[in-house]
Design an enzyme around this catalytic site. Structure first.
Site, PDB file in Angstrom:
ATOM      1  N   THR A 161       0.828  -1.210   0.000  1.00  8.53           N
ATOM      2  CA  THR A 161       0.000   0.000   0.000  1.00  8.53           C
ATOM      3  C   THR A 161       0.859   1.255   0.000  1.00  8.53           C
ATOM      4  OG1 THR A 161      -1.842  -1.102   1.075  1.00  8.53           O
ATOM      5  CG2 THR A 161      -1.714   1.262   1.384  1.00  8.53           C
ATOM      6  N   SER A 200       1.387  -7.608  -0.734  1.00  2.00           N
ATOM      7  CA  SER A 200       2.099  -8.603   0.090  1.00  2.00           C
ATOM      8  C   SER A 200       1.240  -9.802   0.480  1.00  2.00           C
ATOM      9  CB  SER A 200       2.720  -7.961   1.325  1.00  2.00           C
ATOM     10  OG  SER A 200       1.777  -7.756   2.347  1.00  2.00           O
ATOM     11  N   THR A 224       1.664  -4.165   4.362  1.00  4.60           N
ATOM     12  CA  THR A 224       1.481  -4.420   5.793  1.00  4.60           C
ATOM     13  C   THR A 224       0.991  -5.847   6.067  1.00  4.60           C
ATOM     14  OG1 THR A 224      -0.802  -3.601   5.747  1.00  4.60           O
ATOM     15  CG2 THR A 224       0.919  -2.008   6.321  1.00  4.60           C
ATOM     16  N   ASP A 225       0.308  -6.456   5.081  1.00  8.76           N
ATOM     17  CA  ASP A 225      -0.415  -7.694   5.383  1.00  8.76           C
ATOM     18  C   ASP A 225       0.469  -8.857   5.805  1.00  8.76           C
ATOM     19  OD1 ASP A 225      -2.847  -6.514   5.052  1.00  8.76           O
ATOM     20  OD2 ASP A 225      -3.273  -7.375   3.087  1.00  8.76           O
TER      21      ASP A 225
END
Ligand code: SIN
Length: 331
Positions: free
Chosen positions: A18, A64, A97-98
């Protein structure tokens, strides 16, 4: 003023996420596409770093959630390559971030770097009215240049987390990461790291472990114990050739009784079963605590994967279709 220190270069490796995402509308923080901007473009958005000794390299460009073994291998190789250069003070990795905490743990266990490797991400796309990426990236570069720092770290929302503790705990808010009971390692304030405690030292497993691994890497799956759990799920995985299981157990490592026979059979057939808690923080305490007691299920999955790469297990004895021979192993 440009730096005169010839050992303070920072390399920023881009992988997408992101932080590199774009939406059609600056007010849209969710309807964006991840991994649209190059890492060089992200750097250009930070005039404060103009003239600073920074290199960029695009290692991947993905959301990710789609992270895979091949990208992890390439990223680990590029991080190791740049860390070995005397002029490089630290490496920054822009990431989604995932699965950031998974990549952090993989890099930490394989490289255990003596210089900082800083994963950085954002919860809002680069096009957002109040994008969090630029400040996070600025902070990450400051941390990567901090003398005497080591290990794989994550820098988000002004806080510095260690690879072993960092967790994504919120799906939306900008301050989405947490370090659990121990708290963050430090905070970044106006470009300076204020340290609360040191990252733990680690022994690197070594890049050769990944480079020598056949592709795909061993299949390790996470099984969750929950109300209504069915033994068929475990049996299907073992039947399909899974090589290791991580049990995301309830509470303090408890397992639904329906799963126990299949888990014992899996172990008897040489499929290791590691147990951790599905609770968002804390560790499994007491006699059921084992190797994965302090790990999140996804972190334990990587740990077991690396263990299998280092020493593939052999079946203990053939599975007896009549029933389990052993109680569930406590790793
Ligand atoms: C991703 O993980 O690549 C998308 C989500 C994010 O970065 O927040």
């Amino acid at each position: 003023m440009p730096s005169t220190n010839l050992h303070d270069s920072v390399v920023i490796l881009g992988t997408g996420g992101t932080i590199a995402g774009a939406a059609g509308d600056a007010h849209d923080n969710v309807g964006y596409t991840a991994a649209q901007r190059s890492v060089t473009e992200l750097l250009l958005a930070l005039p404060a770093l103009a003239g600073s000794r920074i290199e960029t390299e695009q290692v991947a460009q993905l959301d990710s959630k789609d992270m895979d073994d091949a990208t992890w291998l390439r990223l680990t190789q590029r991080v190791a390559h740049h860390l070995a250069r005397p002029s490089v003070a630290g490496v920054v990795v822009t990431h989604g971030t995932d699965t950031l905490e998974e990549t952090a743990w993989l890099l930490q266990r394989v490289l255990a770097p003596l210089k900082p490797v800083v994963l950085v991400a954002a919860m809002r796309p680069a096009t957002a009215l109040a994008a969090d990426g630029p400040q996070n990236l600025l902070d990450a570069v400051a941390v990567a240049r901090t003398p005497g720092l080591r290990g794989v770290l994550a820098v988000l929302a002004g806080r510095v987390h260690g690879a072993g503790e960092v967790r994504k705990v919120h799906p939306y808010r900008a301050d989405a990461f947490d370090s659990g009971d121990g708290g963050p390692l430090g905070v970044v304030e106006e470009g300076r790291l204020r340290r609360f405690r040191e990252p733990p030292a680690g022994v690197p497993l070594g890049l050769a472990l990944l480079e020598g691994a056949a592709s795909p890497w061993p299949w390790v799956e996470i099984v969750t114990s929950h109300a209504g759990a069915r033994v068929d799920a475990v049996r299907a995985l073992v039947g399909a050739g899974v090589r290791g299981l991580v049990l995301a157990a309830t509470g303090n490592g408890a397992v639904h009784q329906a799963l126990l026979p299949a888990l014992a059979d899996a172990e008897a057939a040489g499929v290791p079963v590691w147990r951790c808690t599905r609770c968002a923080s804390g560790v499994v305490v007491g006699t059921q605590a084992g190797l994965a007691a302090a790990m999140s299920p996804w972190q334990a999955r990587i740990e077991l994967l690396l263990t299998l790469l280092a020493a593939p297990p052999r079946p203990a004895w053939p599975v007896d279709p009549a029933g389990p021979k052993i109680a569930l192993h406590k790793p």
